[in-house]
Design an enzyme around this catalytic site. Structure first.
Site, PDB file in Angstrom:
ATOM      1  N   VAL A 185       7.964   4.505  -0.828  1.00 60.04           N
ATOM      2  CA  VAL A 185       9.074   4.907   0.032  1.00 60.04           C
ATOM      3  C   VAL A 185      10.024   5.785  -0.777  1.00 60.04           C
ATOM      4  O   VAL A 185      10.425   5.417  -1.890  1.00 60.04           O
ATOM      5  CB  VAL A 185       9.824   3.688   0.594  1.00 60.04           C
TER       6      VAL A 185
ATOM      7  N   ASP B   9       5.525 -11.589   7.812  1.00 59.07           N
ATOM      8  CA  ASP B   9       6.070 -11.538   6.455  1.00 59.07           C
ATOM      9  C   ASP B   9       7.597 -11.641   6.494  1.00 59.07           C
ATOM     10  O   ASP B   9       8.300 -10.919   5.789  1.00 59.07           O
ATOM     11  CB  ASP B   9       5.635 -10.262   5.742  1.00 59.07           C
TER      12      ASP B   9
ATOM     13  N   MET C 233       0.816  -1.215   0.000  1.00 60.62           N
ATOM     14  CA  MET C 233       0.000   0.000   0.000  1.00 60.62           C
ATOM     15  C   MET C 233       0.847   1.261   0.000  1.00 60.62           C
ATOM     16  O   MET C 233       0.305   2.365  -0.064  1.00 60.62           O
ATOM     17  CB  MET C 233      -0.888   0.010   1.246  1.00 60.62           C
TER      18      MET C 233
END
Length: 459
Positions: free
Chosen positions: A155, A272, A152
């Site tokens: 960076v 994750d 989402m």
């Protein structure tokens, strides 16, 4: 009576005015930000005459086709093509001799971007309740470059003009700016900031950009991912082979496990974990990154008495979900069953398998195929890579962490860390004992040689 709009839009000046009108509409309606349209307009300078600004936005995947077409239709509505903003006047200066200049001086490029930054962007419709202070990106942070997009977020590498350092700034991507995504983003920032551990990426700042979008800044991580390191070893890269011995890799892995153990002690599971989310830098730096899928598990997952992390958004405690990276996901995570510390332990076991074998144990990407692969079983590390001479103790640690049934795994990362540390300690003791034994053998050989020499002299 002036020329029809269709003729006006065919002239270079009209193309600019139409592009800027469309850009301003997109910004005012929150579809794009001023930086995005600024970059797109500069790219439009070099676009062929037959390409419209709407086409360029579609090609760059900045707007879906229906939105871009709707804005273009609105721009060419029979209301004339007079400039709407100061940016039109500045952009007009880039039109020379009836054609768009192919090369625009830096001064004029800066003028274009400055004018576009003056276009007022709408305040975020979902950020008002977060209780965050507004921080103007142009005042505090200067954008250097986009580092990456994923999930989402986006960076960027930015320069902190107050502290004179480069940091990473994360914001929610435009196509994910929904209330639920904003809440998840805020939770990620707050969880990451509270996990203060030497092997977890530190968060520096949290606030709102001038258009109301939330952001947070964190360490700009330098180095290679563990995934890149293992790939280098697999292709026998000389530098990787020389730098990353098995003991070095196990020390890297131990730091990762200790970081995850700390998170478990604070009531957080990562969900994750994979080599791509582990950064390995110089001077022994190892960092676990990307806590975007982290879940609070309603209490501490380890024996420590550390307080659980806190978040300001209610209702985000959710231990049932199927997000993650399939080859590293535990069976219960794939089946959308509740997750806990043992879910991360499974992922760590998969990482350890890859560290030992230099290949992941599972390759399937689809959840059903992956569960089938789990049921078929995976060759043990020593059977998969006999040439790597994997110690039996390490194989046992790996296989227990990767047990398909959660109850058969290590109960938390603390116990996995203790097992790895015990192996490393024992390995060093065995190595030291071997050195001492070799030294003793050499001493005995020298003594025997001296005795033989003495007997020869006596004879």
């Amino acid at each position: 009576m002036g020329p029809p709009v269709s003729q006006l839009l065919e002239s270079p000046a009209a193309r600019w005015h139409g592009a800027v009108r469309l850009a301003e509409l997109a910004v005012r309606r929150g579809l794009l930000n001023s930086a995005q349209v600024g970059e797109a307009l500069l790219a439009f300078l070099a676009a062929p005459p037959t390409q419209t600004f709407a086409d360029l936005l579609i090609l760059r995947q900045l707007l879906p086709r229906d939105q871009a077409v709707a804005l273009a239709v609105e721009v060419v509505a029979p209301t004339g093509v007079e400039p709407l903003t100061a940016a039109d006047t500045l952009l007009d200066a880039t039109v020379r001799d009836g054609s768009v200049a192919a090369s625009v001086p830096i001064r004029e490029r800066n003028s274009v971007l400055f004018a576009l930054s003056a276009v007022e962007e709408p305040a975020s419709t979902v950020s008002g309740s977060w209780g965050l202070r507004a921080v103007g990106q142009a005042e505090k942070y200067q954008t250097v470059r986009l580092l990456g997009r994923g999930g989402m977020g986006e960076v960027y590498e930015v320069r902190d003009v107050d502290l004179l350092r480069h940091v990473a700034l994360k914001r929610v991507a435009n196509d994910h700016q929904r209330p639920d995504m904003m809440a998840r983003f805020l939770e990620e920032a707050q969880i990451s900031a509270q996990l203060e551990h030497p092997n977890i990426v530190p968060v520096y700042d949290l606030g709102l950009l001038k258009n109301g979008d939330p952001f947070f800044t964190m360490l700009r991580v330098q180095g290679s991912t563990l995934s890149q390191v293992l790939a280098g070893l697999a292709r026998h890269d000389p530098t990787a082979v020389r730098t990353y011995t098995r003991e070095h890799l196990l020390l890297v892995f131990l730091k990762v496990v200790q970081a995850v153990a700390y998170a478990h002690a604070r009531g957080v599971v990562h969900c994750d974990l994979k080599p791509a989310n582990i950064m390995v830098g110089d001077h022994g730096r190892v960092l676990v990154t990307d806590w975007g899928l982290a879940r609070r598990i309603g209490g501490q997952a380890g024996p420590s008495a550390l307080p659980p992390v806190q978040v300001s958004v209610e209702g985000q405690l959710d231990t049932v979900f199927t997000a993650g990276t399939p080859p590293y996901m535990a069976p219960e995570q794939i089946r959308a069953e509740p997750v806990d510390a043992r879910t991360d332990v499974f992922s760590l076991g998969v990482i350890l398998y890859q560290v030992l074998v230099l290949e992941p144990p599972f390759l399937a990407r689809h959840p059903k195929e992956l569960l089938a692969e789990h049921r078929r079983g995976v060759p043990s590390p020593r059977a998969r890579a006999p040439q790597r001479e994997i110690p039996a103790e390490l194989e046992a640690i790996c296989l227990r962490a990767m047990a398909l049934t959660a109850d058969e795994r290590y109960p938390n990362a603390d116990e996995l860390a203790a097992a790895v540390e015990a192996f490393l300690t024992g390995s060093r003791r065995r190595e030291l004992a071997g050195v001492r034994l070799a030294a003793a053998d050499q001493a005995e050989e020298r003594l025997a040689a001296l005795r033989a020499a003495r007997l020869k002299l006596v004879a």
